[in-house]
Design a protein around this motif. Structure first.
Motif, PDB file in Angstrom:
ATOM      1  N   VAL A 119       1.059  -1.192   0.037  1.00  0.00           N
ATOM      2  CA  VAL A 119      -0.061   0.078  -0.103  1.00  0.00           C
ATOM      3  C   VAL A 119       0.916   1.276   0.034  1.00  0.00           C
ATOM      4  O   VAL A 119       0.551   2.257  -0.635  1.00  0.00           O
ATOM      5  N   ALA A 120       2.069   1.249   0.820  1.00  0.00           N
ATOM      6  CA  ALA A 120       2.804   2.496   0.903  1.00  0.00           C
ATOM      7  C   ALA A 120       3.639   2.599  -0.467  1.00  0.00           C
ATOM      8  O   ALA A 120       3.836   3.683  -0.806  1.00  0.00           O
ATOM      9  N   PHE A 121       3.510   1.615  -1.470  1.00  0.00           N
ATOM     10  CA  PHE A 121       4.261   1.694  -2.466  1.00  0.00           C
ATOM     11  C   PHE A 121       3.151   2.044  -3.873  1.00  0.00           C
ATOM     12  O   PHE A 121       3.504   1.949  -4.898  1.00  0.00           O
ATOM     13  N   GLY A 122       2.036   2.264  -3.294  1.00  0.00           N
ATOM     14  CA  GLY A 122       0.981   2.788  -4.218  1.00  0.00           C
ATOM     15  C   GLY A 122      -0.030   1.703  -4.655  1.00  0.00           C
ATOM     16  O   GLY A 122      -0.960   1.964  -5.760  1.00  0.00           O
ATOM     17  N   VAL A 123       0.037   0.505  -4.171  1.00  0.00           N
ATOM     18  CA  VAL A 123      -0.919  -0.659  -4.505  1.00  0.00           C
ATOM     19  C   VAL A 123      -2.257  -0.538  -3.784  1.00  0.00           C
ATOM     20  O   VAL A 123      -2.160  -0.360  -2.500  1.00  0.00           O
ATOM     21  N   SER A 124      -3.321  -0.229  -4.511  1.00  0.00           N
ATOM     22  CA  SER A 124      -4.586  -0.106  -3.895  1.00  0.00           C
ATOM     23  C   SER A 124      -5.724  -0.672  -4.628  1.00  0.00           C
ATOM     24  O   SER A 124      -5.413  -1.033  -6.082  1.00  0.00           O
ATOM     25  N   ALA A 125      -7.011  -0.838  -4.336  1.00  0.00           N
ATOM     26  CA  ALA A 125      -7.963  -1.361  -5.185  1.00  0.00           C
ATOM     27  C   ALA A 125      -8.177  -0.418  -6.480  1.00  0.00           C
ATOM     28  O   ALA A 125      -8.377  -0.999  -7.538  1.00  0.00           O
ATOM     29  N   ALA A 126      -7.976   0.839  -6.255  1.00  0.00           N
ATOM     30  CA  ALA A 126      -8.202   2.014  -7.567  1.00  0.00           C
ATOM     31  C   ALA A 126      -6.975   1.507  -8.649  1.00  0.00           C
ATOM     32  O   ALA A 126      -7.030   1.687  -9.774  1.00  0.00           O
TER      33      ALA A 126
ATOM     34  N   PRO B  14      -6.075  -2.284 -11.403  1.00  0.00           N
ATOM     35  CA  PRO B  14      -6.062  -2.652 -12.669  1.00  0.00           C
ATOM     36  C   PRO B  14      -4.984  -1.639 -13.490  1.00  0.00           C
ATOM     37  O   PRO B  14      -4.403  -2.312 -14.612  1.00  0.00           O
ATOM     38  N   LEU B  15      -4.716  -0.597 -13.132  1.00  0.00           N
ATOM     39  CA  LEU B  15      -3.941   0.307 -13.816  1.00  0.00           C
ATOM     40  C   LEU B  15      -2.329  -0.434 -13.952  1.00  0.00           C
ATOM     41  O   LEU B  15      -1.589  -0.343 -14.772  1.00  0.00           O
ATOM     42  N   ILE B  16      -2.013  -0.805 -12.529  1.00  0.00           N
ATOM     43  CA  ILE B  16      -0.732  -1.622 -12.527  1.00  0.00           C
ATOM     44  C   ILE B  16      -0.513  -2.438 -13.369  1.00  0.00           C
ATOM     45  O   ILE B  16       0.432  -2.611 -14.001  1.00  0.00           O
ATOM     46  N   GLU B  17      -1.686  -3.428 -13.542  1.00  0.00           N
ATOM     47  CA  GLU B  17      -1.640  -4.513 -14.614  1.00  0.00           C
ATOM     48  C   GLU B  17      -1.413  -4.040 -16.022  1.00  0.00           C
ATOM     49  O   GLU B  17      -0.732  -4.562 -16.661  1.00  0.00           O
ATOM     50  N   THR B  18      -2.176  -2.940 -16.379  1.00  0.00           N
ATOM     51  CA  THR B  18      -2.069  -2.464 -17.811  1.00  0.00           C
ATOM     52  C   THR B  18      -0.748  -1.975 -17.794  1.00  0.00           C
ATOM     53  O   THR B  18       0.018  -2.049 -18.867  1.00  0.00           O
ATOM     54  N   ALA B  19      -0.038  -1.338 -16.910  1.00  0.00           N
ATOM     55  CA  ALA B  19       1.326  -0.595 -16.848  1.00  0.00           C
ATOM     56  C   ALA B  19       2.354  -1.747 -16.960  1.00  0.00           C
ATOM     57  O   ALA B  19       3.275  -1.619 -17.886  1.00  0.00           O
ATOM     58  N   PHE B  20       2.131  -2.651 -16.409  1.00  0.00           N
ATOM     59  CA  PHE B  20       3.175  -3.737 -16.459  1.00  0.00           C
ATOM     60  C   PHE B  20       3.302  -4.514 -17.696  1.00  0.00           C
ATOM     61  O   PHE B  20       4.056  -4.895 -18.400  1.00  0.00           O
ATOM     62  N   GLU B  21       2.108  -4.842 -18.300  1.00  0.00           N
ATOM     63  CA  GLU B  21       1.821  -5.496 -19.780  1.00  0.00           C
ATOM     64  C   GLU B  21       2.306  -4.629 -20.622  1.00  0.00           C
ATOM     65  O   GLU B  21       3.057  -5.001 -21.718  1.00  0.00           O
TER      66      GLU B  21
ATOM     67  N   TRP C  16      -0.897   9.890 -11.410  1.00  0.00           N
ATOM     68  CA  TRP C  16      -0.357   8.695 -12.021  1.00  0.00           C
ATOM     69  C   TRP C  16      -1.568   7.903 -12.945  1.00  0.00           C
ATOM     70  O   TRP C  16      -2.631   7.378 -12.299  1.00  0.00           O
ATOM     71  N   ARG C  17      -1.546   8.047 -14.115  1.00  0.00           N
ATOM     72  CA  ARG C  17      -2.387   7.212 -14.976  1.00  0.00           C
ATOM     73  C   ARG C  17      -3.659   7.682 -14.773  1.00  0.00           C
ATOM     74  O   ARG C  17      -4.839   6.816 -14.789  1.00  0.00           O
ATOM     75  N   GLY C  18      -4.171   9.084 -14.757  1.00  0.00           N
ATOM     76  CA  GLY C  18      -5.410   9.532 -14.345  1.00  0.00           C
ATOM     77  C   GLY C  18      -6.033   9.548 -12.919  1.00  0.00           C
ATOM     78  O   GLY C  18      -7.230   9.839 -12.690  1.00  0.00           O
ATOM     79  N   ILE C  19      -5.084   8.884 -11.871  1.00  0.00           N
ATOM     80  CA  ILE C  19      -5.444   8.818 -10.694  1.00  0.00           C
ATOM     81  C   ILE C  19      -4.468   9.574  -9.843  1.00  0.00           C
ATOM     82  O   ILE C  19      -3.384   9.884 -10.338  1.00  0.00           O
ATOM     83  N   GLU C  20      -4.731   9.667  -8.502  1.00  0.00           N
ATOM     84  CA  GLU C  20      -3.629  10.347  -7.469  1.00  0.00           C
ATOM     85  C   GLU C  20      -3.030   9.134  -6.796  1.00  0.00           C
ATOM     86  O   GLU C  20      -3.967   8.176  -6.169  1.00  0.00           O
ATOM     87  N   LEU C  21      -1.825   8.937  -6.631  1.00  0.00           N
ATOM     88  CA  LEU C  21      -1.015   8.118  -5.810  1.00  0.00           C
ATOM     89  C   LEU C  21      -0.340   8.558  -4.824  1.00  0.00           C
ATOM     90  O   LEU C  21       0.364   9.628  -5.120  1.00  0.00           O
ATOM     91  N   THR C  22      -0.453   7.968  -3.522  1.00  0.00           N
ATOM     92  CA  THR C  22       0.540   8.655  -2.313  1.00  0.00           C
ATOM     93  C   THR C  22       1.588   7.173  -2.201  1.00  0.00           C
ATOM     94  O   THR C  22       1.195   6.343  -1.837  1.00  0.00           O
ATOM     95  N   THR C  23       2.790   7.748  -2.364  1.00  0.00           N
ATOM     96  CA  THR C  23       3.821   6.455  -2.023  1.00  0.00           C
ATOM     97  C   THR C  23       4.738   7.177  -0.837  1.00  0.00           C
ATOM     98  O   THR C  23       5.170   8.489  -0.618  1.00  0.00           O
ATOM     99  N   SER C  24       5.529   6.276  -0.350  1.00  0.00           N
ATOM    100  CA  SER C  24       6.473   6.559   0.862  1.00  0.00           C
ATOM    101  C   SER C  24       7.690   7.236   0.203  1.00  0.00           C
ATOM    102  O   SER C  24       8.159   6.493  -0.959  1.00  0.00           O
ATOM    103  N   VAL C  25       8.113   8.312   0.771  1.00  0.00           N
ATOM    104  CA  VAL C  25       9.620   8.659   0.406  1.00  0.00           C
ATOM    105  C   VAL C  25      10.728   8.085   0.961  1.00  0.00           C
ATOM    106  O   VAL C  25      10.842   8.157   2.081  1.00  0.00           O
ATOM    107  N   MET C  26      11.501   7.496   0.238  1.00  0.00           N
ATOM    108  CA  MET C  26      12.746   6.733   0.860  1.00  0.00           C
ATOM    109  C   MET C  26      14.181   7.403   0.172  1.00  0.00           C
ATOM    110  O   MET C  26      14.515   7.385  -0.938  1.00  0.00           O
ATOM    111  N   PRO C  27      14.973   7.864   1.238  1.00  0.00           N
ATOM    112  CA  PRO C  27      16.004   8.760   0.810  1.00  0.00           C
ATOM    113  C   PRO C  27      17.173   7.875   0.035  1.00  0.00           C
ATOM    114  O   PRO C  27      17.802   8.253  -0.959  1.00  0.00           O
ATOM    115  N   TYR C  28      17.132   6.496   0.023  1.00  0.00           N
ATOM    116  CA  TYR C  28      17.809   5.410  -0.662  1.00  0.00           C
ATOM    117  C   TYR C  28      17.649   6.045  -2.159  1.00  0.00           C
ATOM    118  O   TYR C  28      18.610   5.691  -3.080  1.00  0.00           O
TER     119      TYR C  28
END
Length: 395
Positions: free
Chosen positions: A159-166, A169-176, A326-338
């Protein structure tokens, strides 16, 4: 004593280091992070439970895949490697850095989605794999309890990396889309930049190995939709030369002044898929740094020096988040200095290039929508000291 890699087959970041050691023909043994040696010596040495870690024959501990690669590519272990993975061309080196960043960080969303949202296909396999990380002294009941807790943390990390119900489907499209682009490139080129792997390949193999090729759900997708990508994954886990569909023994790289259209298309994909996220992360980090000028140089500014996130929040990634479109929606993801530290590697090598070479890099990145990445800077550099990410002096 030989080199010892402390990692796990199920681990995303171990995959980067293991692939390098294998393809470069470096002798090593892999040990579990559940071993006594790891728990009682490695963890106290590096200051946190994290993999991969490499123990050299003289007992030196190296933590992080990029540092492990640098040890052999640039440092004391250079006599053991087969070839450098850093292209001499500043243009190719910059592109290789780009995919090192994107592979380890930009592919985290599909990696986490395909692992944790397909329990019917994946769960039995993942439970068995996670058991390899655990102390062998655990009873079956204790091991199952530990898996429930660790998998729960990982699902929260997804979830912190942006995986949610919304977003699913967009993640799958993007990966394909990614598979199609990478597969098209591999028609003519066995690796990202030609006849041998470079830093970019090792960045990409991180997510593409453990999560996206070994886990049952996504491996079927890859084998059906993009078998060439599957063969690249297999090449990236082997020391033997590959002479099948490419029919040549040439291990040279592509020409920096004649970049394949398929590579440029992959770069444009990275721009669309990841530039907005890393830009938002830099902006959020700079706001936080401006609000905390008291942060002591050589620390992460937090009570816990092992926290990987921007702030001291709980959880796998450690808190602090940025929101971006991102792809028509808003994502919130954790910020990692690495991630900023990885990006600095690109910036530093570009700064060392001649003016003409730097202009060529900037032209290629501008043509693919990525020029802004070359100018992203945090107010303070991220440094690695004592195996931890810390803030450098004020700029």
């Amino acid at each position: 004593m030989t080199y010892i890699l402390y990692g796990a087959p199920v681990s995303l970041y171990t995959g980067k280091a293991r692939s390098y050691l294998r393809t470069q023909g470096i002798d090593f043994v892999e040990m579990s992070p559940g071993s006594d040696r790891y728990l009682n010596h490695i963890v106290p040495t590096v200051g946190r439970w994290i993999i991969p870690c490499l123990e050299t024959p003289d007992g030196t501990i190296i933590q992080d895949g990029a540092d492990i690669i640098d040890h052999f590519d640039l440092g004391d272990g250079s006599l053991l490697r087969r070839s450098s993975v850093r292209p001499e061309s500043p243009t190719l080196l910059a592109i290789s850095h780009l995919f090192e960043i994107f592979g380890g960080e930009g592919l985290l969303r599909p990696a986490m989605h395909y692992r944790w949202n397909f329990d019917e296909q994946n769960l039995d396999f993942i439970m068995s794999e996670f058991a390899l990380n655990m102390p062998q002294s655990l009873t079956e009941e204790q091991a199952q309890d530990m898996f429930r807790k660790s998998s729960g943390r990982m699902r929260k990390a997804a979830v912190a990396f942006g995986v949610s119900a919304a977003s699913q489907p967009l993640i799958e499209t993007a990966f394909e889309e990614w598979l199609d682009l990478f597969s098209a490139h591999l028609v003519e080129h066995p690796y990202l930049l030609g006849g041998r792997p470079t830093l970019g390949d090792y960045g990409l193999i991180a997510a593409m190995w453990a999560h996206l090729f070994r886990d049952p759900a996504p491996t079927m997708l890859i084998k059906q939709r993009a078998p060439r990508v599957g063969r690249w994954v297999e090449r990236m886990s082997s020391v033997e030369p590959y002479r099948h569909e490419y029919g040549t023994d040439n291990d040279g790289l592509i020409a920096a002044d004649d970049l394949p259209a398929t590579l440029l298309a992959m770069m444009r994909y990275v721009s669309e898929e990841y530039l907005g996220e890393i830009s938002a992360h830099v902006a959020t980090a700079n706001e936080w740094l401006a609000e905390h000028p008291e942060i002591e140089e050589g620390t992460n500014g937090l009570d816990d020096p092992a926290i990987r996130g921007l702030t001291g929040g709980r959880g796998l990634v450690g808190g602090g988040a940025a929101t971006f479109p991102w792809r028509g929606i808003e994502l919130t993801t954790s910020v990692m200095p690495y991630r900023f530290w990885l990006m600095q590697r690109l910036h530093d090598d570009l700064a060392a290039a001649s003016p003409d070479d730097a202009a060529r890099v900037r032209s290629v990145f501008a043509d693919t929508g990525l020029e802004a990445l070359l100018d992203l800077r945090t107010l303070r550099r991220v440094e690695r000291a004592g195996h931890l990410e810390v803030w450098g002096p004020l700029s």
